[in-house]
Design an enzyme around this catalytic site. Sequence first.
Site, PDB file in Angstrom:
ATOM      1  N   HIS A 267       0.806  -1.230   0.000  1.00 44.71           N
ATOM      2  CA  HIS A 267       0.000   0.000   0.000  1.00 44.71           C
ATOM      3  C   HIS A 267       0.833   1.272   0.000  1.00 44.71           C
ATOM      4  CE1 HIS A 267      -3.392  -2.481   0.184  1.00 44.71           C
ATOM      5  NE2 HIS A 267      -3.665  -2.473   1.465  1.00 44.71           N
TER       6      HIS A 267
ATOM      7  N   HIS B 146      -9.778   1.844   0.414  1.00 47.73           N
ATOM      8  CA  HIS B 146      -9.701   0.696   1.314  1.00 47.73           C
ATOM      9  C   HIS B 146     -10.822   0.709   2.345  1.00 47.73           C
ATOM     10  CE1 HIS B 146      -7.829  -2.559   3.469  1.00 47.73           C
ATOM     11  NE2 HIS B 146      -6.766  -2.515   2.714  1.00 47.73           N
TER      12      HIS B 146
ATOM     13  N   GLU C   8     -11.279  -3.911  -2.795  1.00 45.50           N
ATOM     14  CA  GLU C   8     -10.362  -2.870  -3.298  1.00 45.50           C
ATOM     15  C   GLU C   8     -10.147  -3.057  -4.802  1.00 45.50           C
ATOM     16  OE1 GLU C   8      -6.847  -3.540  -0.680  1.00 45.50           O
ATOM     17  OE2 GLU C   8      -8.365  -4.624   0.464  1.00 45.50           O
TER      18      GLU C   8
HETATM   19  C1  GLA Z   1      -5.049  -5.407   2.037  1.00 46.51           C
HETATM   20  C2  GLA Z   1      -4.182  -6.640   2.131  1.00 46.51           C
HETATM   21  C3  GLA Z   1      -4.472  -7.370   3.419  1.00 46.51           C
HETATM   22  C4  GLA Z   1      -4.283  -6.431   4.603  1.00 46.51           C
HETATM   23  C5  GLA Z   1      -5.101  -5.159   4.388  1.00 46.51           C
HETATM   24  C6  GLA Z   1      -4.795  -4.106   5.427  1.00 46.51           C
HETATM   25  O1  GLA Z   1      -6.370  -5.757   1.945  1.00 46.51           O
HETATM   26  O2  GLA Z   1      -4.433  -7.496   1.031  1.00 46.51           O
HETATM   27  O3  GLA Z   1      -3.554  -8.440   3.525  1.00 46.51           O
HETATM   28  O4  GLA Z   1      -2.921  -6.099   4.702  1.00 46.51           O
HETATM   29  O5  GLA Z   1      -4.798  -4.580   3.160  1.00 46.51           O
HETATM   30  O6  GLA Z   1      -4.778  -4.619   6.677  1.00 46.51           O
END
Ligand code: GLA
Length: 376
Positions: free
Chosen positions: A131, A204, A341
């Site tokens: 991210h 997110h 997402e």
């Molecule tokens: C995304 C990732 C997950 C987790 C979330 C945040 O969805 O795929 O593994 O890290 O972000 O917690």
Amino acid sequence: MKKSLLFCLFIFISLTACDKKATTSQSITKEVFGKISESETADIFTLKNAAGMEVKITNYGGIITSWTAPDRNGKYENINLGYDNLADYQKSSPYFGALIGRFGNRIANGKFTLDGKTYSLAINNKPNTLHGGKKGFDKVLWTATPIEGEEPALKLTYLSKDGEEGYPGNLTVEVVYTLTKDNALKMDYKATTDKATVINLTNHAYFNLTGNPDNTILDHEIMIHADKYLPVSSTLIPTGKLEDVKGTPFDFTKSEKIGARINDTTNVQIKNGGGYDHCWVFSENGQKMQSLITLYEPTSGRVMEVQSSEPAVQFYSGNFLVTTPKKGTEMFKKRAGLCLETQHFPDSPNQANFPTTVLRPNEEYKSSTVYRFGIR
Ligand code: GLA
């Protein structure tokens, strides 16, 4: 003559009044959310539509802090996991409601090579980058411009400087959140760069359509219009294969309860993800808007449809939430919320067979996603 004049006057006044009523019920208002530093203050914007939906968004990380949707009895409740204060977002948020970038999802080993040059990123999700790194777009202050009108909107812009978090190029980003009259939230993303770079933007938000984060999302029913998904390694990096969902716990081509197969650890992918934490693939190069996912919560009757121009969606079933503080010493429940997402494939900069996420100076990055609410 006099009577007809009076009648016309009455009609005019009532039309203006109801028009006034209509315009006063959709709105966008701003309040101070909190101080980030001596020189930076975050604001929070409340968008309301005439139907009654209310979405609160702060320009800190472009975070959606609250989002109401009606149940089958017309009761609006918050279906979005988050906090009611800035400090908690800064301290412990697992990206609740946030804009994600420069590169959403993972990049293997925090490295990629572009035009013969290798770039090293922060390893903030060992052994990978997640991210956008340590200070991704979820942790920066965006410049906010409220846009009034029948469908109130909030334009957020940010300049991610050349070298920020290890990425090349000065990247100018614009995201517009629009609350529509028919209870949808549109997210339109645009970006340009002065040097070749990689980009994968998303939001997110964590959803719980019961309106109560004390419930889990295990009884939500989901339909994912995708025949393939990306199997991952034990560190959640795609293997590079596009695998058929048929005959696996990842087959949601018909609506299924999320909890039905989520703990089937005989399946190595369920084991690797600790549940669902995978990308479903909708098309090789997602260009046009397509309807991707339908999420239904039976007790409230809430339905959410996800449409996007993106070729994939990471469906994350909130497996790590149990380590996320809720209030005081209380933690969130495991799987108290789920994320959808929309994005390009994870680790694309290292996987030549995936649709490209490279953006060059003479190109414009554009992406749109809509989360539309209804009842059943
Ligand atoms: C995304 C990732 C997950 C987790 C979330 C945040 O969805 O795929 O593994 O890290 O972000 O917690």
